[in-house]
Design an enzyme around this catalytic site. Structure first.
Site, PDB file in Angstrom:
ATOM      1  N   ASP A 265      35.340  44.321  40.757  1.00  0.00           N
ATOM      2  CA  ASP A 265      35.257  42.964  40.284  1.00  0.00           C
ATOM      3  C   ASP A 265      35.127  42.089  41.536  1.00  0.00           C
ATOM      4  O   ASP A 265      35.421  42.537  42.647  1.00  0.00           O
ATOM      5  CB  ASP A 265      36.486  42.596  39.436  1.00  0.00           C
ATOM      6  CG  ASP A 265      36.187  41.441  38.493  1.00  0.00           C
ATOM      7  OD1 ASP A 265      36.866  41.306  37.468  1.00  0.00           O
ATOM      8  OD2 ASP A 265      35.232  40.678  38.789  1.00  0.00           O
TER       9      ASP A 265
HETATM   10  C1  GLC Z   1      34.541  37.736  37.322  1.00  0.00           C
HETATM   11  C2  GLC Z   1      34.897  38.584  36.127  1.00  0.00           C
HETATM   12  C3  GLC Z   1      33.893  39.678  35.846  1.00  0.00           C
HETATM   13  C4  GLC Z   1      32.503  39.162  36.180  1.00  0.00           C
HETATM   14  C5  GLC Z   1      32.449  38.972  37.686  1.00  0.00           C
HETATM   15  C6  GLC Z   1      31.121  38.364  38.138  1.00  0.00           C
HETATM   16  O1  GLC Z   1      35.663  37.452  38.096  1.00  0.00           O
HETATM   17  O2  GLC Z   1      36.204  39.143  36.101  1.00  0.00           O
HETATM   18  O3  GLC Z   1      34.009  40.043  34.467  1.00  0.00           O
HETATM   19  O4  GLC Z   1      31.514  40.096  35.766  1.00  0.00           O
HETATM   20  O5  GLC Z   1      33.509  38.163  38.179  1.00  0.00           O
HETATM   21  O6  GLC Z   1      30.998  37.062  37.623  1.00  0.00           O
END
Ligand code: GLC
Length: 741
Positions: free
Chosen positions: A263
């Site tokens: 993440d």
């Molecule tokens: C965010 C989310 C994830 C997302 C990523 C990119 O923090 O937790 O679900 O795909 O960052 O935006």
């Protein structure tokens, strides 16, 4: 000649000369693993490390020298996010990236129809492919542990079996376009508050029986090419570099050959990342360290620091090569697969799919006096009340926020569906007048000058003269109201909506409440409101799908994928477990004890014989169904055998409709504590009036197993099992039993 035939068979090249001209890794007729090895052997250490970390907000390098393409990721689970700037979250300002917003995944789960999941995956995969994306950052399959979790709307409910069945076709549909699904957030990411500091404390049985099955199904049955590590910790290790979750379970036990993507800013240490299973590091800010130096992608943990450790020999090249192989395999499956389709974007077919999924996911919770569906011929005056009748819901809520080509609001849908009706609108309450996320604006002006009491008075005055009053309320993806990064503060409806509903219920008996949300809410007025619909976040076609059901053009067939609790203390996470966690002395980590163990959702309701507001699997229809007594074809089964449970379901009403027949299995006597019963099968059957369908469930031994945490394996125990057939987890129509020998 023989040599030539052999060569062509192995490398798929037409001639030796041609083969010599086309390097193996570029030959997409050749075996992927051979191509991966050939590419890897041509790469320098820096090129291999370059594959493993972001170069921009949503992309990572390929190998430009070798013509190996970059990897481009996109949010989200409900539609293709608008293009952002290279190095910022803000909009790039493109004019060709307005997408179709598909219903939120709670709505998809509420269809209880795997065909809808396939249609969803294919359509959203086509949108991602057309936008030239390599990886779709979705679907999310974290379990709904608490109704306060801000991101439940992005997930598929409380039951591991339902989510496991629904996630597989979604993944397969996406990947049929040559785009990788990236199933998230692995694992135990069940709250938003302090999500990057919470260390989940959970026993092994609960981990394997409740929180992992949907991810396992996505990998082992769906063939997912990517998994996203969650922000939280488990076993005191961040899920983005976690020995047990990533190396032991995902990659070893499940044989996952894809890529683990962090993440954003989920990686915290180079050595940990090298050893514990992460393959690609993406970041919130340029350096992945959150607030770091500009253009610091080379400062990412898996960038220059990694190279330095590799050069000194402190970190192994074997680990590096495994990561690089996985990324190359992802690229060969996607960007370097010339045979993949070209996708399509904002097509009529995609809008039709979004509407069909909405039609099938909307849940009729209550319908006293069969007030619904509204007969257009008896509805000359309809009053629509509530901010959620007009507020765009596709903007906001976090990374799943979208820039849509269109969003039909509930008010627009009602007006379009009943041109002969005089449809009036009253705001009723003021919730969130914003309408912007990362520079995507709804363009709506929701400002209001009237006081709360004036708003109610104005709505009540009009309600008295209407044939029907329809209230659209619920949550709205603002902070603490179904949004990433913040959990809800309680289960009650915000903005004094209860007062509006109570006042309208007094003003007009033909009153319908539509709850737009991804979560259950308290409904203290439930006995004063004849008809209640769970409307979810339905996306671009929200108004169309809601009107389809309200006017009866569609007979609702949605079923709740989670328990709607009457009060928060009916939820085990709040009555036995912890939510959110409790800070440790150092204030950097908070432990969250899943003390409720296996008994989440309806498992807790059954164990404590509670009466929820609406049970898991609940949903009404505009017709009625009868069930025969369930039968079993044999009184016993061997471990390598099976039994068949059959039940006849008849449409006893006057219009076609669909029933979701649910199979719950109960281990009558076990050596370990087990839930009273667990969902192990379901079938959505469409029936015309008077029609009967025989539904058969084949029960095999693996469906009877529990996870033996001492032996570290799944196993069953001989003995008596009951098969409960129901139209919800509490509305059991009949049961039968059999013995496992
Ligand atoms: C965010 C989310 C994830 C997302 C990523 C990119 O923090 O937790 O679900 O795909 O960052 O935006």
């Amino acid at each position: 000649m023989i040599r030539q035939i052999l060569f062509s068979a192995i490398f798929g090249a037409a001639t030796l000369t041609e083969a010599a001209a086309t390097p193996l890794y570029l030959n997409d007729d050749a075996d992927i693993e051979a191509r991966v090895e050939d590419a890897l052997n041509r790469m320098t250490l820096e090129e291999k490390v370059g594959l493993l970390h972001a170069q921009s907000k949503f992309s990572s390098r390929g190998v430009s020298r070798l013509g190996i393409p970059e990897v481009w990721c996109t949010d989200g689970p409900h539609g293709i996010r608008a293009e952002v700037k290279w190095d910022e979250w803000d909009q790039a300002g493109w004019t060709n990236d307005s997408c179709v917003a598909f219903p939120a995944l709670t709505c998809l789960a509420a269809t209880w129809n795997p065909d809808m999941a396939m249609a969803y995956g294919q359509a959203i995969g086509e949108e991602a492919r057309y936008r030239k994306k390599t990886v779709l950052l979705g679907p999310g399959v974290n379990m709904y542990r608490s109704p306060l979790c801000g991101r439940n709307f992005e997930y598929m409910g409380e039951d591991p079996y339902l989510a496991s069945v629904m996630v597989v076709p979604y993944v397969q549909g996406v990947q049929s376009n040559g785009v990788a699904a990236c199933v998230k957030h692995y694992a135990l990411n069940n709250q938003e508050d302090w999500r990057d500091a919470v260390n989940v404390v959970v026993d092994d049985r609960t981990l394997h029986e409740i929180y992992l099955p949907a991810f396992k199904a996505a990998v082992c049955d769906g063939g997912a090419w990517a998994i996203m590590g969650g922000y939280n910790l488990y076993n005191n290790e961040h899920c983005c570099h976690n020995q047990v979750l990533l190396n032991d379970i995902l990659k070893h036990d499940w044989g996952f050959d894809g890529v683990v993507i962090s993440d954003w800013a989920g990686v915290h240490d180079t050595r940990e990342a090298a050893h514990k299973g992460i393959d690609m590091e993406f970041g919130t800010w340029t350096d992945g360290l959150k607030n770091g130096k500009k253009n610091a992608y080379d400062d990412y943990y898996m960038a220059d620091p990694y190279i330095r450790f590799l050069r000194t020999g402190e970190l192994s090249h074997k680990e590096l090569d495994d990561k690089a192989r996985r990324v190359l395999r992802l690229i060969m499956r996607t960007e370097m697969n010339r045979k993949r389709p070209y996708g399509s974007f904002s097509s009529p077919e995609h809008y039709a799919a979004a509407r069909r999924i909405g039609d099938e996911g909307i849940v009729l919770l209550q319908n006293k006096g069969n007030l619904l569906p509204i007969d257009r011929n008896k509805a000359s005056r309809i009053l629509v009340v509530g901010e959620n009748a007009v507020k765009m819901m596709t903007v906001g809520g976090g990374s799943s926020s979208l820039k849509v080509q269109r969003e039909i609001t509930p008010l627009e849908g009602i007006m379009a569906a009943c041109p002969g009706c005089a449809v009036d609108f009253e705001r009723g309450y003021v919730g969130d007048t914003g309408g912007e996320y990362n520079g995507v604006v709804s363009g709506q002006n929701l400002n209001e000058t009237r006081t709360a009491s004036q708003l109610i008075a104005d709505a009540v005055a009009k309600a008295k003269g209407a044939d029907y009053v329809i209230f659209f309320g619920g949550l709205n993806k603002a902070d603490h109201q179904d949004a990433e990064g913040s959990d809800r503060l309680g289960m009650a409806l915000p903005y004094h909506q209860d007062d509006v509903i109570e006042a309208l219920a007094k003003a007009n008996p033909n009153f319908i409440v539509v709850n737009i949300s991804g979560n259950g809410v308290e409904m203290p007025w439930i006995n004063k409101v004849p008809a209640v619909l769970q409307g979810w976040y339905v996306g671009s076609e929200a108004g169309e799908a809601l009107a389809d059901v309200i006017f009866g053009d569609v007979n609702p067939s949605g079923r709740l994928p989670m328990t709607f609790y009457a009060t928060l203390n009916q939820c085990s996470a709040h009555s036995v477990g912890q939510f959110p966690g409790v800070w440790r002395d150092n204030e950097k980590i908070q432990d969250c004890n899943y003390a409720e163990g296996l008994l989440t959702g309806y498992r807790w309701i059954d164990a404590k014989k509670l009466k929820p507001l609406f049970p898991f699997g609940h949903g009404l229809s505009y017709t009625t169904f009868s069930y025969s007594k369930p039968k079993v074809n044999s009184g016993s089964m061997t471990a390598d055998g099976s039994v068949e449970i059959t039940v006849d379901v008849t449409n006893t009403g006057s219009r076609e409709g669909a029933e979701v027949v649910q199979l719950y299995l109960a281990d009558v006597k076990s050596s370990v504590p087990r839930p009273v019963k667990e969902l192990k099968g379901f079938r959505k059957v469409h029936l015309n009036p008077g029609q009967t369908a025989t539904v058969t469930f084949k029960v095999t031994e693996d469906m009877l197993r529990f996870y033996d945490d001492k032996a570290g394996e799944w196993r069953s125990e001989p003995g008596k099992f009951e098969a409960h057939i129901g139209s919800s987890s509490t509305d059991i129509k009949g049961k039968t039993d059999f013995n496992l020998l």
